[in-house]
Design a protein around this motif. Structure first.
Motif, PDB file in Angstrom:
ATOM      1  N   UNK A 116     -52.477 -30.591  45.361  1.00 25.76           N
ATOM      2  CA  UNK A 116     -51.301 -31.119  44.528  1.00 25.76           C
ATOM      3  C   UNK A 116     -51.003 -30.517  43.314  1.00 25.76           C
ATOM      4  N   UNK A 117     -51.526 -29.051  43.248  1.00 25.37           N
ATOM      5  CA  UNK A 117     -51.421 -28.270  41.998  1.00 25.37           C
ATOM      6  C   UNK A 117     -49.840 -27.735  42.196  1.00 25.37           C
ATOM      7  N   UNK A 131     -40.822 -23.529  42.462  1.00 18.75           N
ATOM      8  CA  UNK A 131     -41.969 -24.517  42.185  1.00 18.75           C
ATOM      9  C   UNK A 131     -42.480 -24.992  43.464  1.00 18.75           C
ATOM     10  N   UNK A 132     -43.689 -24.840  43.690  1.00 20.48           N
ATOM     11  CA  UNK A 132     -44.519 -25.135  44.919  1.00 20.48           C
ATOM     12  C   UNK A 132     -45.697 -25.960  44.753  1.00 20.48           C
ATOM     13  N   UNK A 152     -57.195 -15.597  47.452  1.00 16.56           N
ATOM     14  CA  UNK A 152     -58.537 -16.198  46.839  1.00 16.56           C
ATOM     15  C   UNK A 152     -58.381 -17.029  45.502  1.00 16.56           C
ATOM     16  N   UNK A 153     -57.460 -16.364  44.608  1.00 14.86           N
ATOM     17  CA  UNK A 153     -57.238 -17.191  43.385  1.00 14.86           C
ATOM     18  C   UNK A 153     -56.453 -18.596  43.684  1.00 14.86           C
ATOM     19  N   UNK A 154     -55.529 -18.507  44.568  1.00 12.21           N
ATOM     20  CA  UNK A 154     -54.879 -19.739  44.791  1.00 12.21           C
ATOM     21  C   UNK A 154     -55.776 -20.763  45.462  1.00 12.21           C
ATOM     22  N   UNK A 186     -49.615 -20.095  36.996  1.00 12.55           N
ATOM     23  CA  UNK A 186     -50.551 -21.222  37.672  1.00 12.55           C
ATOM     24  C   UNK A 186     -50.558 -22.414  36.570  1.00 12.55           C
ATOM     25  N   UNK A 187     -51.072 -23.629  37.162  1.00 12.59           N
ATOM     26  CA  UNK A 187     -51.012 -24.771  36.140  1.00 12.59           C
ATOM     27  C   UNK A 187     -51.741 -24.463  34.762  1.00 12.59           C
TER      28      UNK A 187
END
Length: 414
Positions: A385-386, A407-408, A377-379, A358-359
């Motif tokens: 744009x994360x 990378x997404x 749920x976490x995403x 995650x970022x």
């Protein structure tokens, strides 16, 4: 009914993703092959569709709402089975497409002793006969299968001058050995009626009997052959190095197509000119009693896969770039490893686990190849744009892939 037969794909399995420029992603456990006699688990996804229907001229049973099905091809007479997908998209357009899979019979099981392949005649001493142990193997299946189906329930030993000896289980009993311990060297023993563990009556063919010749009392040297990776699979297009030894032998000679011995007893094999999917090494062994023994060792041959690979989500992926994808597309998404060449979607690797970075530096760990509800749920809490990164852990069969993380960027659906 136990559904894991032949498909405990934990270490050396293969996975096909039947994907091209069409709409659907279909994955099965073994290349594009399904087998008669078992329930073949398949997974189907249609990215971007609001609904879809799946039909087949075979027994297709839906397992759950995640796109998991079982395909039963027992009634298919030919060598091809087709699956039809009718997908309805958000604009109410409907697209139909077919996917084809090769139908095969399960290869013939065979009884096996000493964990040794392709010995037409087993030479055993009385002391070795006392420790006789039998199991079942199925050749030319390159994925791990349920070890329960290697179990022998009973077998019969036949030899001239003796009544048939029925043995329950897979190993010599003290009572059976007492009846055979006085046989003379040179006596032939035959093992018949090997009964295999098969509680669900899967479509297994009968096993071949084993012939045993009792020789004088000395240890029978058994060849040991492996690649530097510890398996017996070699690849076309390269010169594989082999480790070859025969413990307890006074000396030995070995020959085979494409096999050469380099200085310091280093062996290499080049299988580029061998068209079949297997080859044999032929051994001439001199044991400690100066007797000469001839035997063979099987090697499997595979085409080396050199096409670049990439991580994909529901069939979408890119190399050295950032993939833009909506949050909704990540729900129940299938994470896979596919080839960059869109004309060929075969892969020899199955995703066993994933890590989503995650970022903020935290991670989401997945124990399979699907983005779970908890992970979704976490995403869902991430801002638009994360950028996240996906790494995969797969069953390496031979060559490391060194895949870059995917990378997404999570973008709006509009």
């Amino acid at each position: 009914m136990k559904q894991t037969f032949f498909f405990l794909a934990l270490f050396i399995t293969q996975l096909l993703v039947a994907q091209d420029n069409n709409i659907s992603v279909i994955s099965v456990e073994k290349a594009n092959i399904v087998y008669r006699g078992i329930q073949n688990p398949i997974k189907i996804a249609v990215p971007g569709a609001k609904s879809y229907k799946v039909t087949a001229l075979a027994g297709l049973t839906k397992k759950d709402s995640l796109g998991n099905y079982y395909l039963n091809v027992n009634g298919v007479q030919g060598k091809i089975v087709k699956i039809n997908i009718e997908a309805t998209f958000e604009n109410d357009s409907i697209i139909n497409e077919f996917k084809e899979f090769e139908v095969r019979d399960i290869p013939r099981p065979r009884a096996n002793i000493l964990s040794s392949y392709n010995k037409e005649t087993y030479e055993m001493t009385l002391s070795q006969l006392k420790k006789l142990n039998i199991n079942i193997v199925i050749d030319y299946m390159f994925f791990t299968w349920d070890k329960n189906y290697s179990k022998v329930m009973s077998f019969v030993i036949k030899t001239e001058g003796y009544e048939d000896i029925w043995i329950e289980g897979n190993s010599m009993t003290s009572k059976a050995y007492s009846a055979l311990k006085n046989i003379r060297p040179g006596t032939e023993l035959f093992i018949h009626h090997v009964r295999q563990y098969n509680p669900n009556n899967y479509c297994l063919r009968s096993v071949d009997p084993i012939k045993i010749i009792e020789e004088a009392d000395y240890n029978i040297p058994i060849p040991e052959v492996s690649t530097k990776y510890g398996n017996t699979i070699v690849y076309r297009g390269i010169k594989d190095s082999l480790e070859i030894s025969v413990p307890n032998a006074k000396s030995f000679k070995v020959k085979g197509k494409g096999l050469k011995m380099l200085p310091d007893s280093i062996y290499v094999i080049d299988t580029r000119k061998i068209k079949k999917d297997r080859t044999y090494l032929e051994f001439e062994i001199v044991n400690q009693n100066d007797s000469i023994i001839h035997t063979k060792q099987l090697l499997y041959i595979k085409d080396r896969d050199i096409t670049p690979k990439k991580i994909t989500v529901n069939g979408k992926g890119c190399s050295n770039c950032i993939l833009k994808i909506t949050l909704q597309e990540l729900k129940d998404a299938v994470i896979d490893i596919t080839e960059n060449d869109e004309q060929s979607s075969l892969t020899q690797y199955q995703v066993l686990a994933c890590n989503i970075k995650l970022p903020d530096g935290n991670n989401i760990d997945l124990n399979n190849d699907i983005i779970t509800d908890i992970a979704f749920e976490q995403l869902s809490t991430l801002p638009e744009n994360s950028i996240i990164e996906i790494e995969v852990y797969h069953s390496l069969f031979r060559y490391p892939l060194n895949l870059s993380p995917l990378k997404i960027m999570i973008v709006s659906a509009n």
